[in-house]
Design a protein around this motif. Structure first.
Motif, PDB file in Angstrom:
ATOM      1  N   LYS A 226       0.846  -1.191   0.000  1.00 41.10           N
ATOM      2  CA  LYS A 226       0.000   0.000   0.000  1.00 41.10           C
ATOM      3  C   LYS A 226       0.884   1.244   0.000  1.00 41.10           C
ATOM      4  CE  LYS A 226      -3.497   0.204   2.888  1.00 41.10           C
ATOM      5  NZ  LYS A 226      -4.299   0.436   4.131  1.00 41.10           N
ATOM      6  N   ILE A 227       0.529   2.230  -0.831  1.00 43.17           N
ATOM      7  CA  ILE A 227       1.291   3.479  -0.903  1.00 43.17           C
ATOM      8  C   ILE A 227       0.338   4.665  -0.826  1.00 43.17           C
ATOM      9  CG2 ILE A 227       3.193   2.483  -2.240  1.00 43.17           C
ATOM     10  CD1 ILE A 227       1.960   3.798  -4.739  1.00 43.17           C
ATOM     11  N   LYS A 228       0.918   5.821  -0.532  1.00 45.67           N
ATOM     12  CA  LYS A 228       0.162   7.067  -0.531  1.00 45.67           C
ATOM     13  C   LYS A 228       0.312   7.758  -1.884  1.00 45.67           C
ATOM     14  CE  LYS A 228       1.027   7.912   4.411  1.00 45.67           C
ATOM     15  NZ  LYS A 228      -0.373   7.696   4.852  1.00 45.67           N
ATOM     16  N   ALA A 229      -0.611   8.662  -2.177  1.00 52.14           N
ATOM     17  CA  ALA A 229      -0.534   9.406  -3.435  1.00 52.14           C
ATOM     18  C   ALA A 229       0.694  10.300  -3.492  1.00 52.14           C
ATOM     19  CB  ALA A 229      -1.793  10.242  -3.622  1.00 52.14           C
ATOM     20  N   THR A 230       1.288  10.600  -2.328  1.00 53.50           N
ATOM     21  CA  THR A 230       2.489  11.438  -2.288  1.00 53.50           C
ATOM     22  C   THR A 230       3.769  10.639  -2.460  1.00 53.50           C
ATOM     23  OG1 THR A 230       2.367  11.259   0.123  1.00 53.50           O
ATOM     24  CG2 THR A 230       1.460  13.258  -0.881  1.00 53.50           C
ATOM     25  N   ASP A 231       3.673   9.318  -2.514  1.00 55.22           N
ATOM     26  CA  ASP A 231       4.857   8.477  -2.685  1.00 55.22           C
ATOM     27  C   ASP A 231       5.223   8.407  -4.164  1.00 55.22           C
ATOM     28  OD1 ASP A 231       4.863   7.902   0.028  1.00 55.22           O
ATOM     29  OD2 ASP A 231       3.680   6.070  -0.213  1.00 55.22           O
ATOM     30  N   THR A 232       6.372   8.979  -4.503  1.00 53.13           N
ATOM     31  CA  THR A 232       6.795   8.952  -5.908  1.00 53.13           C
ATOM     32  C   THR A 232       8.111   8.213  -6.122  1.00 53.13           C
ATOM     33  OG1 THR A 232       7.784  11.143  -5.614  1.00 53.13           O
ATOM     34  CG2 THR A 232       5.575  11.047  -6.586  1.00 53.13           C
ATOM     35  N   ASP A 233       8.788   7.828  -5.055  1.00 53.80           N
ATOM     36  CA  ASP A 233       9.979   6.987  -5.158  1.00 53.80           C
ATOM     37  C   ASP A 233       9.619   5.628  -4.564  1.00 53.80           C
ATOM     38  OD1 ASP A 233      12.361   5.667  -5.073  1.00 53.80           O
ATOM     39  OD2 ASP A 233      13.415   7.144  -3.843  1.00 53.80           O
ATOM     40  N   LEU A 234       9.452   4.635  -5.425  1.00 50.10           N
ATOM     41  CA  LEU A 234       8.988   3.323  -4.968  1.00 50.10           C
ATOM     42  C   LEU A 234      10.141   2.335  -4.791  1.00 50.10           C
ATOM     43  CD1 LEU A 234       5.611   2.832  -6.866  1.00 50.10           C
ATOM     44  CD2 LEU A 234       6.151   4.142  -4.812  1.00 50.10           C
ATOM     45  N   SER A 235      11.321   2.838  -4.468  1.00 49.89           N
ATOM     46  CA  SER A 235      12.481   1.973  -4.256  1.00 49.89           C
ATOM     47  C   SER A 235      12.244   0.961  -3.142  1.00 49.89           C
ATOM     48  CB  SER A 235      13.715   2.823  -3.911  1.00 49.89           C
ATOM     49  OG  SER A 235      13.990   3.734  -4.943  1.00 49.89           O
ATOM     50  N   ALA A 236      11.638   1.406  -2.045  1.00 49.01           N
ATOM     51  CA  ALA A 236      11.391   0.498  -0.921  1.00 49.01           C
ATOM     52  C   ALA A 236      10.418  -0.607  -1.318  1.00 49.01           C
ATOM     53  CB  ALA A 236      10.837   1.284   0.270  1.00 49.01           C
ATOM     54  N   GLN A 237       9.426  -0.260  -2.105  1.00 46.59           N
ATOM     55  CA  GLN A 237       8.452  -1.261  -2.540  1.00 46.59           C
ATOM     56  C   GLN A 237       9.097  -2.272  -3.479  1.00 46.59           C
ATOM     57  OE1 GLN A 237       7.797   2.078  -2.391  1.00 46.59           O
ATOM     58  NE2 GLN A 237       6.436   1.936  -0.613  1.00 46.59           N
TER      59      GLN A 237
END
Length: 426
Positions: A226-237
């Motif tokens: 699950k991510i937020k709309a403010t998350d734009t770097d998905l490296s952790a995912q």
């Protein structure tokens, strides 16, 4: 697979810079609005009401022209104005000219609530409302006022209301189709794990519901992120999904998130198939550093064909749009907006034939139709408010050279299990 994580920081920086303008955000609020008003008989014997005079039919658009969905909003507004101009050139509907009152809410829910209050007393229907949080705030008022509304949002939570029509498929149906596509064409087998990166809120939750149901049927496991709309770097995912040894990834988010996910995954050697919900792709992505990875790894599930497709109605729409707006990009928003406008036109004509353009009668005319085909994709059934208007999906892939930067991979089909899934939901 060999990891190339030492190149990721530079890739992430480039992606973050290139995609900042595509960030999608959302908020929530409550709404109060005007009443549906009274009805009268016109001089021609047609019953009228708010938004309708003897000479005009006024429609409303609550759009985003200055916020994160500004590109989409512009495309939809222009496509619907093109439709209105075409209709008016042919004499209008029910001998009345179409007028569209556009209100920009900038994807701010409170501004949208105010805009609805401003416009609701003087329109008969809303062929465009952008944003799931906006719709959530306005749902009760729209239903109370009996204003036929086509949201630019596709969560199953919007079903079940007489006055609100989700056009095409819902997010859960799309993800059932996505899992079917992966198992048919990408070699996924029982016991494999697929990742699903999804926005918090109705959009992501509904998409996850579909992927989990389909995965269970196929003997697959879903690793959710699950991510937020403010998350734009998905490296952790990406790191988390690598540890899960995923064989494919689903994403139900925005274009910025799709590009980050695919770009980072490719840079780290996680070159697995990725399938996005339709709102997760935009042609602008093919001008970013993520373009090569998107072309190689991404497919998009959608209720409508790509704007580059060889569908007669789509070709005609594209040609007309290019002529009317030569400096504007033809994207999926153009098709979405034009489709909604065409359906609205069908409803208004039906209501006129029935002798009433009053709001509640426009809603009744809409709900009386079980197979509406405006020539832009699959026929739609509006007679059951509890079910999506369509269950057929297309699959696209990015192509920078094509109109709309996408081409069809598969034409409309109903994924196995969709009917059973919807029957179980109801």
């Amino acid at each position: 697979m060999k990891s190339t994580h030492h190149t990721a920081p530079r890739a992430r920086t480039l992606l973050a810079t290139a995609l900042a303008a595509l960030l999608l955000t959302g908020t929530g609020c409550s709404s109060k609005a005007g009443s549906s008003g009274s009805t009268d008989d016109g001089a021609d014997g047609i019953k009228t009401g708010p938004g309708v005079t003897g000479k005009t039919i006024r429609l409303g658009a609550l759009t985003d022209l200055t916020g994160p969905y500004a590109t989409l909003g512009k495309s939809i507004v222009q496509a619907q104005q093109m439709w209105a101009d075409e209709v008016n050139a042919r004499g209008g509907i029910c001998d009345r000219r179409i007028e569209i009152v556009v209100k920009d809410h900038g994807y701010d829910v409170q501004k949208a609530v105010t805009a609805y209050a401003d416009v609701s007393a003087d329109v008969v229907a809303l062929p465009q409302v952008i944003g799931s949080p906006v719709m959530a705030a306005l749902l009760d008022d729209i239903e109370r006022d009996k204003v036929l509304t086509f949201p630019q949002a596709w969560a199953a939570s919007l079903l079940g209301r007489d006055s609100v029509q989700v056009l095409g498929t819902t997010y859960d149906v799309d993800m059932i189709a996505a899992v079917d596509f992966l198992t048919r064409t990408k070699g996924l087998a029982k016991g494999d794990t697929i990742g699903h990166v999804y926005f918090e809120g109705d959009y992501g939750a509904n998409a996850l519901e579909g992927s989990q149901w389909a995965a269970k049927k196929a003997g697959l496991r879903v690793a959710g992120q699950k991510i937020k709309a403010t998350d734009t770097d998905l490296s952790a995912q990406v790191s988390a999904l690598r540890k899960e040894d995923v064989k494919a990834i689903l994403i139900s988010a925005g274009p910025a998130q799709t590009a980050s996910l695919v770009g980072v995954a490719a840079s780290r050697g996680l070159k697995v198939p990725v399938v996005s919900s339709a709102p997760g792709y935009a042609p602008q992505l093919m001008k970013t550093p993520a373009a090569p990875a998107l072309a190689a790894m991404l497919n998009v599930v959608s209720a409508v064909p790509a704007v580059s497709s060889d569908v007669a109605g789509v070709r005609k729409m594209v040609a007309s749009y290019k002529k009317k707006y030569p400096d504007s990009l033809v994207d999926s928003g153009v098709l979405s907006g034009y489709n909604a406008a065409q359906v609205m036109g069908t409803d208004l004509k039906k209501a006129c034939e029935n002798g009433s353009l009053a709001r509640e009668d426009v809603v009744k005319a809409h709900r009386s139709q079980s197979s509406v085909d405006v020539g832009l994709g699959s026929p739609q059934n509006f007679s059951d408010k509890a079910r999506p208007a369509s269950t057929s999906t297309y699959v696209h892939k990015p192509d920078a050279k094509a109109v709309g930067a996408a081409v069809n991979v598969e034409n409309a089909r109903i994924a196995p299990g969709v009917k059973d899934y919807l029957a179980a939901r109801n």
